[in-house]
Design a protein around this motif. Structure first.
Motif, PDB file in Angstrom:
ATOM      1  N   VAL A 199     -11.483  22.199   6.684  1.00  0.00           N
ATOM      2  CA  VAL A 199     -11.547  21.059   5.769  1.00  0.00           C
ATOM      3  C   VAL A 199     -11.023  19.804   6.469  1.00  0.00           C
ATOM      4  N   VAL A 200     -11.647  18.684   6.175  1.00  0.00           N
ATOM      5  CA  VAL A 200     -11.189  17.391   6.675  1.00  0.00           C
ATOM      6  C   VAL A 200     -10.621  16.617   5.495  1.00  0.00           C
ATOM      7  N   SER A 201      -9.365  16.168   5.591  1.00  0.00           N
ATOM      8  CA  SER A 201      -8.765  15.401   4.494  1.00  0.00           C
ATOM      9  C   SER A 201      -7.761  14.416   5.049  1.00  0.00           C
ATOM     10  N   THR A 202      -7.566  13.318   4.315  1.00  0.00           N
ATOM     11  CA  THR A 202      -6.568  12.311   4.675  1.00  0.00           C
ATOM     12  C   THR A 202      -5.875  11.833   3.407  1.00  0.00           C
ATOM     13  N   VAL A 203      -4.627  11.421   3.566  1.00  0.00           N
ATOM     14  CA  VAL A 203      -3.851  10.836   2.480  1.00  0.00           C
ATOM     15  C   VAL A 203      -3.404   9.448   2.931  1.00  0.00           C
ATOM     16  N   ASN A 204      -3.705   8.438   2.121  1.00  0.00           N
ATOM     17  CA  ASN A 204      -3.368   7.065   2.488  1.00  0.00           C
ATOM     18  C   ASN A 204      -2.811   6.322   1.282  1.00  0.00           C
ATOM     19  N   ILE A 205      -2.003   5.300   1.574  1.00  0.00           N
ATOM     20  CA  ILE A 205      -1.559   4.381   0.531  1.00  0.00           C
ATOM     21  C   ILE A 205      -2.502   3.190   0.550  1.00  0.00           C
ATOM     22  N   ALA A 206      -3.127   2.926  -0.583  1.00  0.00           N
ATOM     23  CA  ALA A 206      -4.095   1.830  -0.688  1.00  0.00           C
ATOM     24  C   ALA A 206      -3.558   0.779  -1.655  1.00  0.00           C
ATOM     25  N   LYS A 207      -4.117  -0.421  -1.568  1.00  0.00           N
ATOM     26  CA  LYS A 207      -3.693  -1.497  -2.448  1.00  0.00           C
ATOM     27  C   LYS A 207      -4.924  -2.039  -3.178  1.00  0.00           C
ATOM     28  N   GLU A 208      -4.822  -2.073  -4.508  1.00  0.00           N
ATOM     29  CA  GLU A 208      -5.916  -2.613  -5.319  1.00  0.00           C
ATOM     30  C   GLU A 208      -5.901  -4.135  -5.252  1.00  0.00           C
ATOM     31  N   THR A 209      -6.963  -4.757  -5.782  1.00  0.00           N
ATOM     32  CA  THR A 209      -7.077  -6.211  -5.736  1.00  0.00           C
ATOM     33  C   THR A 209      -5.939  -6.907  -6.480  1.00  0.00           C
ATOM     34  N   ASN A 210      -5.380  -6.223  -7.470  1.00  0.00           N
ATOM     35  CA  ASN A 210      -4.255  -6.820  -8.209  1.00  0.00           C
ATOM     36  C   ASN A 210      -2.911  -6.556  -7.541  1.00  0.00           C
ATOM     37  N   GLY A 211      -2.943  -5.932  -6.363  1.00  0.00           N
ATOM     38  CA  GLY A 211      -1.734  -5.669  -5.614  1.00  0.00           C
ATOM     39  C   GLY A 211      -1.095  -4.325  -5.893  1.00  0.00           C
ATOM     40  N   ASN A 212      -1.582  -3.610  -6.888  1.00  0.00           N
ATOM     41  CA  ASN A 212      -1.019  -2.306  -7.232  1.00  0.00           C
ATOM     42  C   ASN A 212      -1.307  -1.293  -6.132  1.00  0.00           C
ATOM     43  N   LYS A 213      -0.282  -0.542  -5.739  1.00  0.00           N
ATOM     44  CA  LYS A 213      -0.448   0.470  -4.703  1.00  0.00           C
ATOM     45  C   LYS A 213      -0.802   1.818  -5.326  1.00  0.00           C
ATOM     46  N   THR A 214      -1.714   2.546  -4.667  1.00  0.00           N
ATOM     47  CA  THR A 214      -2.131   3.865  -5.146  1.00  0.00           C
ATOM     48  C   THR A 214      -2.154   4.848  -3.987  1.00  0.00           C
ATOM     49  N   LEU A 215      -2.137   6.112  -4.340  1.00  0.00           N
ATOM     50  CA  LEU A 215      -2.225   7.181  -3.348  1.00  0.00           C
ATOM     51  C   LEU A 215      -3.658   7.686  -3.313  1.00  0.00           C
TER      52      LEU A 215
END
Length: 869
Positions: free
Chosen positions: A605-621
């Motif tokens: 399996v290929v998988s990655t975990v990243n912290i992303a930022k939405e346009t409103n600045g909210n961070k998500t996993l």
């Protein structure tokens, strides 16, 4: 698990007590019971029967919902035919519903087995409308169902024979028509040295692509070689007046060395019975569909002609089968469901069901996630999915069996009413109608204007809208010409209700959130329906909030331990007490989080975990995954604090998270380790069928605390894997835990009473009653206001209705003077003695009230003393 059929004297018996050997232990299952729950005409010559089949497994009773379409093969107004893909083409898989709509069928089931990783063609043979679309695979034990030109059904094994002859006289064995790559019984790849023929029923411009064997192809049109493509494919679909030959290995050498553009080619093939003593005119078959093992022969369970472990034959699954009756006048199309309370069937169980349903000879079709039955309801123009599929969606399959009406247009025969059969006072309900002709085919209702009426005066019609005004039973009537229809309708009032209950389940209230409060009403006649929120009168206490259209919005719960919600309809009451819970955000990348790392299973399996930022600045996993490689269940993890996990405070009841779905149908789960060190998995969802943000919840109240949260992850279980997307990405935010609030304990007071004496005591403090307890018809009656208030409850009196309402803790009771019927948290209960008024004091039966309000009652027989606490 293996199945051993019971042996009779000199023959295989068809006993309904059948023997299973499971793990070396032999058990005998009780007689399965087949119950017809409903049936409906689909069209002239075809009916749908809905069954419930009950049996035992591992000494537990189970039931299965099963559907059977019976087709009268002697009826000239109906026919059976095979369907394929989109617009009757292979490699364009679609659902059975799509095929039924495409081909104009009135009903259908899924058909043959197929390789879900290949282009999308059946394993076996197919003839549609007399045209050969595919020929049998060279695999032993595969049965096919066919209809002859005389409308006689056949279930048998057919072998394929074919040759291609070049101009120079050289011949080469033909492997089949419109076949994908497959392996024979000895695991020999048939495409390796094989020569295969493809017609315009194969919609792709590539044929039998297995990634290993390079094709060489020849285009034949009107019996003449038009083009040869060496070590590549011809970039077109075969024309209607020709076909394409595909060869590799030895077949390649035949094409290259013996076929030339402009030369004539002779291709011949035959589908012959495996049993050479039988003779069939297959070239005049009306239809044919392939399947797998034979299941029923002469109304007895057949031995399995294929190894059924290969398709979970001994595991309860959704199933599809086809068969016919002893007189060969009826064909049966069968599905059984593995969904919810319907527990699916093993193939040995399916054999028993088919026999009970009337099948003389029958075979299995593809099942599991492929099982689909579609029927057109009487009077409807559009067919609908009839069964509940195993995974909740409709799988795209390669082919199916369709039922078609061949009847002419008939005259109006009947109407069918649609609408609510149970309505509430002042509720307006719209009634619609459908129409059908002499052949049970639908008629457009645009020009039909029926006359509407009801048999009683407890409501009125305006056009087709009935508004109820008084409780009671009535009959709705619609008439137009020769067609008419009636529907029994019950207008529900207080006297018709046996139960009215909140049905939202258990949860804790949290500030700022909305909570649906559906109310389920069950009538004395046994019908259950949700009460329209606007029909209820609502009361809220304990918190600040509003109830609009049955939705509670909590404005403030500060200082509150619980809220009480009372709903009343026509004087019938019910109550729910909801604890005020506390939601604590545990993982929010903008404020609080823990060390998070990616992981996967299996290694491919290929998988990655990243912290992303939405346009409103909210961070998500973000968890991205690629499940295209590897085998078995696959997963992509976001692990917390490495492999250790993080201990969670206290004993939360629920875990919640915001999940941005990708419409993949994959699972999203949380992984815990409980106090015993055991892994515990809880699902946020087992069907990510949405796109965008959604708040999801998992119940963890049954875990052994304290617990550690190890990970959240995306999973694609092995079972039904082809139903789900193999690549995608979800986002997670605001993982929270909800802790259950505690409802305040009732005061621990003690009341002492004596029959026929006004002297009483509360916590040993002497008091005098206005009315002494008394005995009537062997029932002790006590003063309800004194007793209830002394033990921490409240009492209200409604002078107009002569009704007493008692609330104590999470219990609500309504009592009417001189009426033995009481309402206890929405349940109607009948007392042996009705409440009575004595000296202006309401007296109620002690035994019933103590049981329903949770009093502990002590009785001292010598002095007739009563202790309540």
């Amino acid at each position: 698990m293996k199945v051993q059929k019971q042996l009779g004297i000199g023959a295989l018996a068809c006993a309904l007590v059948w023997q299973l050997t499971v793990g070396g232990t032999t058990v005998f299952a009780a007689d399965p019971v087949l119950t017809l729950s409903s049936q409906e005409t689909i069209t002239s010559g075809a009916i749908l029967k809905n069954y419930v089949w009950t049996t035992t497994r591992s000494n537990k009773d189970v039931s299965v919902n099963a559907n059977v379409i019976e087709v009268d093969l002697t009826n000239p107004n109906v026919k059976i035919d095979a369907m394929a893909g989109t617009k009757n083409q292979f490699t364009k898989n679609q659902s059975v519903l799509g095929m039924v709509k495409d081909t104009g069928a009135v009903a259908g089931v899924n058909g043959d087995f197929f390789n879900t990783q290949a282009e999308g063609v059946p394993e076996g043979a197919q003839i549609t409308n007399g045209v050969v679309m595919a020929t049998p695979a060279k695999i032993s034990g595969l049965y096919s169902f066919a209809i002859t030109k005389d409308n006689q059904p056949i279930i048998d094994i057919f072998d394929f024979q074919g040759t291609v002859k070049a101009k120079d006289g050289t011949t080469f064995e033909l492997g089949g028509v419109n076949k994908t790559y497959y392996w024979d019984d000895n695991d020999v790849p048939m495409i390796a040295d094989g020569l295969f023929l493809y017609t315009n029923a194969w919609a792709m411009t590539q044929r039998a692509v297995d990634g290993t064997h390079v094709p060489t192809e020849a285009l034949i049109q009107n019996g003449v070689v038009k083009e040869i493509a060496v070590d590549t494919n011809i970039k077109m679909v075969a024309p209607a007046d020709g076909y394409i030959l595909r060869g590799s290995g030895l077949a390649r050498e035949f094409i290259v060395n013996h076929l030339k553009v402009g030369d004539p080619v002779t291709t011949k093939y035959d589908m012959v019975p495996h049993d050479l003593s039988k003779k069939y005119d297959w070239k005049n078959f009306k239809m044919m569909i392939g399947g797998n093992t034979l299941l029923v022969d002469e109304a007895k369970p057949s031995y399995f002609t294929r190894e059924i472990k290969d398709f979970s034959g001994y595991t309860p699954r959704s199933r599809t089968a086809i068969g016919y009756s002893k007189d060969m006048k009826t064909a049966y199309m069968i599905t059984s469901d593995n969904n919810g309370s319907s527990k699916g069937m093993t193939l040995p169980e399916l054999q028993q069901f088919m026999i009970q349903a009337g099948v003389w000879r029958g075979m299995v079709l593809d099942g599991g996630g492929s099982t689909q039955m579609v029927t057109r309801p009487l009077g409807d123009f559009d067919p609908k999915l009839t069964n509940k599929t195993e995974y909740g969606n409709q799988r795209s399959v390669v082919n199916g069996v369709g039922i078609y009406s061949t009847a002419p247009k008939g005259e109006l025969k009947g109407l069918i009413l649609k609408g609510q059969k149970v309505i509430f006072i002042n509720e307006s309900s719209t009634y619609q109608f459908k129409a059908y002709d002499d052949y049970y085919n639908p008629i457009a209702v645009d020009s039909i204007i029926p006359q509407w009426s009801s048999s009683t005066t407890n409501g009125s019609f305006k056009d087709n809208v009935f508004t109820a005004t008084q409780p009671g039973k009535t009959q709705i009537v619609a008439k137009s010409g020769k067609g008419s229809a009636t529907m029994d309708v019950e207008v529900v009032g207080r006297d018709q209700i046996s139960s009215m209950k909140f049905s939202a389940g258990s949860f804790s209230l949290t500030e700022g959130n909305d909570f649906k409060l559906p109310i389920s009403v069950t009538t004395k006649s046994g019908v259950t329906r949700d009460l329209p929120p606007t029909s209820a009168k609502w009361e809220l206490s304990g918190i600040k909030g509003t109830i609009t259209d049955g939705v509670l919005h909590v404005d403030s719960a500060a200082g509150s331990q619980a809220a009480q919600v009372i709903a009343r309809y026509d004087g019938y009451s019910t109550m729910v007490t909801l604890p005020v819970g506390q939601e604590k955000v545990w993982y929010d990348l903008d404020k609080s989080a823990v060390l998070t790392t990616g992981d996967k299973y299996p290694a491919e399996v290929v998988s990655t975990v990243n912290i992303a930022k939405e346009t409103n600045g909210n961070k998500t996993l973000d968890i991205s995954y690629d499940f295209t490689k590897g085998a078995g269940t696959k997963a992509a993890y976001a692990r917390f604090d490495g492999t250790n996990g993080v201990q969670i405070d206290g004993e939360p009841q629920f875990i919640t998270a915001k999940v941005f779905g990708d419409g993949s149908f994959n699972w999203v789960r949380a992984e815990f380790v409980d106090a015993d060190g055991k892994q515990q998995l809880r699902s946020f969802t087992e069907n990510t069928n949405w796109s965008g943000w959604r708040k999801v919840t998992a119940d963890i109240s049954d875990l052994k605390f304290p617990v550690k949260l190890k990970s959240v992850y995306v999973a694609n279980p092995a079972n039904g894997q082809d139903e789900r997307a193999s690549k995608g990405k979800i986002s997670i935010d605001d993982i929270s835990f909800i802790y259950k609030g505690q409802i305040a304990a009732l005061p621990k007071n003690s009341v002492k009473l004596t029959v026929n004496k006004k002297q009483a005591s509360l916590n040993n403090k002497a008091m005098t009653l206005e009315q002494a307890p008394t005995i009537i018809n062997d029932n002790t009656l006590v003063p309800i206001r004194f007793v209830t208030e002394a033990l921490g409850g409240n009492v209200k009196w409604d002078d107009k209705e002569r009704k007493v309402t008692v609330i104590r803790g999470d219990k609500l009771i309504d009592l009417w003077i001189d009426n033995p019927d009481l309402l206890v948290n929405g349940d109607r209960v009948t007392a042996e003695v009705a409440p009575k008024i004595m000296n202006n004091v309401t007296m109620v039966p002690l035994r019933l009230i103590s049981e329903k309000l949770g009093f502990k009652v002590g009785w001292e027989p010598k002095n007739q003393g009563i202790t309540l606490e």
